[in-house]
Motif scaffolding. Sequence first.
Motif, mmCIF file in Angstrom:
data_model
loop_
_atom_site.group_PDB
_atom_site.id
_atom_site.type_symbol
_atom_site.label_atom_id
_atom_site.label_comp_id
_atom_site.label_asym_id
_atom_site.label_seq_id
_atom_site.Cartn_x
_atom_site.Cartn_y
_atom_site.Cartn_z
ATOM 1 N N SER A 2 0.587 -1.074 0.042
ATOM 2 C CA SER A 2 -0.047 -0.029 -0.084
ATOM 3 C C SER A 2 0.926 1.352 0.081
ATOM 4 O O SER A 2 0.417 2.282 0.435
ATOM 5 C CB SER A 2 -0.848 0.038 1.307
ATOM 6 O OG SER A 2 -1.743 -1.032 1.105
ATOM 7 N N SER A 55 -9.369 3.863 6.079
ATOM 8 C CA SER A 55 -9.695 2.891 5.212
ATOM 9 C C SER A 55 -8.193 2.317 4.889
ATOM 10 O O SER A 55 -7.801 1.189 4.860
ATOM 11 C CB SER A 55 -10.299 3.185 4.041
ATOM 12 O OG SER A 55 -11.533 3.462 4.268
ATOM 13 N N GLN A 56 -7.166 3.444 4.563
ATOM 14 C CA GLN A 56 -5.660 2.972 4.589
ATOM 15 C C GLN A 56 -5.039 2.479 5.408
ATOM 16 O O GLN A 56 -4.353 1.241 5.356
ATOM 17 C CB GLN A 56 -4.873 4.157 4.267
ATOM 18 C CG GLN A 56 -5.449 5.001 2.852
ATOM 19 C CD GLN A 56 -4.779 6.262 2.542
ATOM 20 O OE1 GLN A 56 -3.662 6.780 3.467
ATOM 21 N NE2 GLN A 56 -5.079 6.949 1.676
ATOM 22 N N ARG A 59 -6.225 -1.271 5.975
ATOM 23 C CA ARG A 59 -6.003 -1.969 4.859
ATOM 24 C C ARG A 59 -4.308 -2.516 5.137
ATOM 25 O O ARG A 59 -4.006 -3.784 4.715
ATOM 26 C CB ARG A 59 -5.960 -1.249 3.588
ATOM 27 C CG ARG A 59 -5.523 -2.188 2.135
ATOM 28 C CD ARG A 59 -5.781 -1.461 0.939
ATOM 29 N NE ARG A 59 -5.126 -0.205 0.618
ATOM 30 C CZ ARG A 59 -5.833 0.838 0.762
ATOM 31 N NH1 ARG A 59 -7.257 0.960 1.314
ATOM 32 N NH2 ARG A 59 -5.400 2.085 0.608
ATOM 33 N N GLN A 60 -3.795 -1.544 5.669
ATOM 34 C CA GLN A 60 -2.132 -1.887 5.805
ATOM 35 C C GLN A 60 -1.976 -2.598 6.825
ATOM 36 O O GLN A 60 -1.293 -3.703 6.857
ATOM 37 C CB GLN A 60 -1.644 -0.475 5.984
ATOM 38 C CG GLN A 60 -1.421 0.337 4.913
ATOM 39 C CD GLN A 60 -1.091 1.868 5.251
ATOM 40 O OE1 GLN A 60 -1.187 2.184 6.411
ATOM 41 N NE2 GLN A 60 -0.770 2.700 4.204
ATOM 42 N N THR A 62 -4.052 -4.865 7.950
ATOM 43 C CA THR A 62 -4.625 -6.224 7.536
ATOM 44 C C THR A 62 -3.524 -6.931 6.571
ATOM 45 O O THR A 62 -3.452 -8.028 6.667
ATOM 46 C CB THR A 62 -6.017 -5.994 6.746
ATOM 47 O OG1 THR A 62 -6.996 -5.346 7.561
ATOM 48 C CG2 THR A 62 -6.453 -7.414 6.194
ATOM 49 N N GLU A 63 -2.944 -6.258 5.580
ATOM 50 C CA GLU A 63 -1.983 -6.839 4.881
ATOM 51 C C GLU A 63 -0.623 -7.211 5.606
ATOM 52 O O GLU A 63 -0.204 -8.080 5.474
ATOM 53 C CB GLU A 63 -1.335 -5.740 3.843
ATOM 54 C CG GLU A 63 -2.402 -5.243 2.678
ATOM 55 C CD GLU A 63 -2.066 -4.187 1.830
ATOM 56 O OE1 GLU A 63 -1.152 -3.540 2.168
ATOM 57 O OE2 GLU A 63 -2.767 -4.146 0.679
ATOM 58 N N ARG A 69 -10.637 -8.611 8.669
ATOM 59 C CA ARG A 69 -11.899 -8.303 8.438
ATOM 60 C C ARG A 69 -12.733 -9.501 8.701
ATOM 61 O O ARG A 69 -12.372 -10.504 7.803
ATOM 62 C CB ARG A 69 -12.115 -7.487 7.241
ATOM 63 C CG ARG A 69 -13.549 -6.705 7.095
ATOM 64 C CD ARG A 69 -13.524 -5.873 5.918
ATOM 65 N NE ARG A 69 -14.140 -6.787 4.853
ATOM 66 C CZ ARG A 69 -14.922 -6.311 3.711
ATOM 67 N NH1 ARG A 69 -14.872 -4.840 3.570
ATOM 68 N NH2 ARG A 69 -15.208 -7.017 2.878
#
Length: 224
Positions: A2, A55-56, A59-60, A62-63, A69
Motif C-alpha cells: 500500500s 481505510s488506508q 488495509r495496511q 490487514t496486509e 476483517r
Amino acid sequence: MSGMRSYGDPCGVARGLDIIGERWALLVVRDLLLGPRRFNDLLGGLPGVSPNVLSQRLRQLTEHGVVRRRDLGPPTRVHLYELTEWGRALEPILLQFGRWGSQSPQVPDGTLGIDSLLLSIKAAFDPARAPDLAGSYEFHVDADTYLADVADDSVQIRRGTASEPDATLSTDIDTLRAVCGHQITMAAAVESGTLRLSGDEDATRRLTELLLTPFTPAPQSATP
C-alpha cells in the motif's frame, strides 16, 4: 504494501515501526483491544481521522497480519475489524506505552474515549489487589456494553455481557468522564439519576474502586 515507506533497517524496532509507525495505526490497534468494531465505530472513536485515512490504515494493518476483517454475512451484511493473535500481542506494549505517555505534563484538549478509559484500568491494575476486587462487572455506557472480569492476579476487559454480573454500572460517556475526572462524585451522579449502580453493597464498592483507581491521584508523602 500500500505504498508504505520502510526504514530499511533490520532492527526489530524499525521493522515494528514499518508496520505500526504510520499516523493513526496504533490508535486503531488501541480501539480494537477490547473487541471487534465496525468501520463507523472506529471512525467515531478517532476524532480527526478521515474515512480515507482510516481505510488506508485498516488495509495496511490487514496486509501485515495485525488486523483481519470478518464479514457477518446476510441478513446483517456487517463488516467487523478485529485483531489477529499477532495483533493482540501488542496489548502489553500499548499499555506500557500508555503508562509512559500519561506522565507527560502536556495534556491535549481532546476528550478521553470509553475504550481509553477502560484500558486505563488495565494499565493501572495492581495484581496484589485482585483478591479484594475479584468479580464480574458490566459497564453500560450509552449503547455499548463492556465486561470486566477480575480473577487470579489480572483484570480482563472486553466488549460483551455476563449472564450474572456481580455489579452493573449504567451511564453516559459524559457522566463517566466527569466521575473519573473527579468533577462529580459517584454518589452525586447516582443521586442525580445520570448513573445507576446495581448489585449488593460490597460488589458495587469493588466495581467503583476498580473503575476509579486509575484516576485517583496518589497521596502526597509528608514533607519532613
